[in-house]
Scaffold this motif. Sequence first.
Motif, short mmCIF file in Angstrom:
data_model
loop_
_atom_site.label_atom_id
_atom_site.label_comp_id
_atom_site.label_asym_id
_atom_site.label_seq_id
_atom_site.Cartn_x
_atom_site.Cartn_y
_atom_site.Cartn_z
N PHE A 1 34.46 -26.64 -2.32
CA PHE A 1 33.33 -27.51 -2.61
C PHE A 1 32.42 -27.65 -1.40
O PHE A 1 32.85 -28.05 -0.33
CB PHE A 1 33.81 -28.90 -3.04
CG PHE A 1 33.24 -29.30 -4.36
CD1 PHE A 1 33.93 -29.02 -5.53
CD2 PHE A 1 32.01 -29.92 -4.45
CE1 PHE A 1 33.40 -29.36 -6.77
CE2 PHE A 1 31.47 -30.25 -5.67
CZ PHE A 1 32.17 -29.98 -6.83
N GLY B 1 37.00 -41.62 -7.49
CA GLY B 1 37.90 -41.24 -8.57
C GLY B 1 37.56 -42.00 -9.85
O GLY B 1 36.83 -42.98 -9.82
N ARG B 2 38.09 -41.53 -10.94
CA ARG B 2 37.72 -42.10 -12.24
C ARG B 2 38.02 -43.59 -12.32
O ARG B 2 37.33 -44.34 -13.00
CB ARG B 2 38.43 -41.37 -13.37
CG ARG B 2 39.91 -41.24 -13.12
CD ARG B 2 40.59 -40.51 -14.23
NE ARG B 2 40.71 -41.36 -15.40
CZ ARG B 2 41.13 -40.92 -16.57
NH1 ARG B 2 41.43 -39.66 -16.72
NH2 ARG B 2 41.24 -41.74 -17.57
N ARG C 1 42.88 -28.01 -13.47
CA ARG C 1 42.80 -29.41 -13.87
C ARG C 1 42.14 -29.51 -15.25
O ARG C 1 41.08 -28.94 -15.48
CB ARG C 1 41.99 -30.20 -12.85
CG ARG C 1 41.59 -31.56 -13.34
CD ARG C 1 42.07 -32.68 -12.47
NE ARG C 1 41.81 -33.93 -13.14
CZ ARG C 1 41.31 -34.99 -12.55
NH1 ARG C 1 41.02 -34.96 -11.27
NH2 ARG C 1 41.11 -36.10 -13.23
N CYS D 1 28.96 -28.24 -14.32
CA CYS D 1 30.41 -28.02 -14.30
C CYS D 1 31.10 -28.84 -15.37
O CYS D 1 31.97 -28.33 -16.07
CB CYS D 1 30.99 -28.41 -12.95
SG CYS D 1 30.49 -27.32 -11.61
N HIS D 2 30.73 -30.11 -15.49
CA HIS D 2 31.56 -30.99 -16.31
C HIS D 2 31.31 -30.85 -17.81
O HIS D 2 32.05 -31.42 -18.60
CB HIS D 2 31.41 -32.44 -15.85
CG HIS D 2 32.15 -32.70 -14.58
ND1 HIS D 2 33.52 -32.75 -14.53
CD2 HIS D 2 31.72 -32.87 -13.31
CE1 HIS D 2 33.90 -32.97 -13.29
NE2 HIS D 2 32.83 -33.03 -12.51
N VAL E 1 23.02 -31.38 -12.49
CA VAL E 1 23.90 -30.97 -11.39
C VAL E 1 25.36 -31.16 -11.78
O VAL E 1 26.18 -30.25 -11.66
CB VAL E 1 23.56 -31.79 -10.13
CG1 VAL E 1 24.65 -31.65 -9.09
CG2 VAL E 1 22.22 -31.36 -9.57
N CYS E 2 25.67 -32.34 -12.28
CA CYS E 2 27.07 -32.62 -12.60
C CYS E 2 27.49 -31.90 -13.87
O CYS E 2 28.62 -31.41 -13.98
CB CYS E 2 27.30 -34.11 -12.80
SG CYS E 2 26.54 -35.18 -11.56
N HIS F 1 29.40 -43.41 -10.94
CA HIS F 1 30.54 -42.76 -10.27
C HIS F 1 30.56 -42.94 -8.77
O HIS F 1 31.37 -42.32 -8.08
CB HIS F 1 30.59 -41.29 -10.66
CG HIS F 1 31.19 -41.11 -12.02
ND1 HIS F 1 32.52 -41.27 -12.26
CD2 HIS F 1 30.62 -40.85 -13.22
CE1 HIS F 1 32.77 -41.09 -13.54
NE2 HIS F 1 31.63 -40.84 -14.15
N HIS G 1 35.57 -34.75 -4.88
CA HIS G 1 35.46 -33.30 -4.92
C HIS G 1 35.96 -32.67 -3.61
O HIS G 1 36.75 -31.75 -3.62
CB HIS G 1 34.01 -32.88 -5.16
CG HIS G 1 33.53 -33.21 -6.52
ND1 HIS G 1 32.40 -33.96 -6.75
CD2 HIS G 1 34.02 -32.92 -7.74
CE1 HIS G 1 32.21 -34.10 -8.04
NE2 HIS G 1 33.18 -33.48 -8.67
#
Lengths: 341, 208
Positions: A160, A250-251, A209, A196-197, A192-193, A237, A152
């Motif tokens: 961020f 990263g993913r 993105r 946004c996601h 929290v995540c 993650h 982020h």
Amino acid sequence: MKRIQSIQVRGAVSGHLLPGQLPGSILVMNTSMRRHLPLLLATLAFLSTTTVQAESGQEAGCMRCHSMKTLAYLDSKTGGVRNLSIDPDAMARSDHKKLGCRSCHGAGFEVYPHFKEARLERLECLNCHKENIDFPHELFESIERSFERSVHFQTLPDSFTCFSCHDPHDFRSLSKQPNEELTTVVARDNGVCRRCHDTPNEIYSKTGRKFSPLVATHAWLPEAERHWDNVRCVECHTGPKSNRSHFILGRNDAVRACEACHSQNSLLVAKLYRHRLREEKRSGTLTNSSVMNNAYVIGLTRHPWLDWGGIALIVMTFLGVTGHGLARWLFTRRDPHENHH
Amino acid sequence: MKTTIELYPTWIRVWHWSNALSFLILIATGFSMHFATPGAYLIPFNTARLLHNFFGIVLVCGWLIFVFGNLRGTNGIHYRLRLTGLFRRLLTQALFYGVGIFRGAHHPFPATRDAKFNPLQQVTYWGVMFGAIPLLILSGLAFFFHDWIPEQVLGMDGLMISGVLHYVIGVFLTAFMIGHIYLATAGETVFGEFKKMLFGATLTEEKS
């Protein structure tokens, strides 16, 4: 500079944010106010005072307005609704429960309307929590290092911050809640995540993105929603090794191996369950019971007695039939004729 | 008058070997999931999960076929427990396996049209088919349909009881399978029983 001299709202107001929609509500605003706050969310019922003299316990003073659920305005800069409501219950449970509003917020907020300058204040978790022995700080400094290496911050260093994920008014750390239901902890941290996601379109409109919905990107994980009720996003993650929940990778570096959790040396023991285990170690009752008291996780939830008992039963059965077979063979060899009389 | 009956009709043989295959795969995959260790596993976790799910369902179907088949046809007779003298008969059979078999004694309860199982077999198969397997199936389904079971039981995750039960029954059935395969060699000849289950076996009886 002219400021709002009085706010008068008559009639019960609930839910709706547009002053124009409030029957009978009279909102006196100066022009600059109008520009900045096309919607001053006038749920400020029964307020007719010109200034809000903070009472000795300032909270009560601030909370008179800020505990209202609908206190918000449309932010012309971001186009989003800026929510100004503070949940008093959450605040009372938070790590900052001992602090008054004014320990963090400047004097400009003591009056209403707040001083314009007051809004320029830039509070940062780390303003207080860094290199300051009066405040808890070591943890934060290591968190900052992790955060600065996270995807982020690396991709969006300007937008961020800690506040993207943490609200200082209801933040409580996991380590402080050893007795809280684990599913509650998980729900809060994942919230929290997911804030946004779960809305990839919003991310798209802000950063360009494009993400697919979470269920699609995690289709390889069976019963993903069930997993997310029981494990946190940061479990996978932040890599399999250490417990650095702010070092979001990263993913391609996310954990995908089932055995990372579904095994005895599960990363859950080092991450999600760690505080519980520590708590039990302290009270001297460390068995498997803490793992046993959490979710049933295939491969992790094992009891040594049951494991050894099961293995012993199989081995004994095996030895038993082998011995029996051997004996049969020896007897028939010694006396082959007797076999069929 | 003589009558000839088939002791192992085709549907029983198909059912039996599908069960045998499911058992082997369920044991191997169940074992590798329960004792999953990164880097050192029999079968990778996700593969094991998929296989376990599939053959679990095969086992359930097999069990249903078994129940309905026995309700409708004549095979069910072999599962009718006769309680009088059961203990004595069990003892006789146990003595045969413990002593007589080494001396070449005859099987005390040769198969008849009403009782192809010896007493020990009958009791064990009964317990397996009507006790262990249904419990195994129910506790296995609990993993699938976790919404059906309470979230918390006695302060533990609702899956805890069914999960542990599933494991324990799985272990017992593994032991059962080992014993079962071994005892199949203890018929009249070492491979005779295997051949019967593969190719069928007729029994001719004098009927009065």
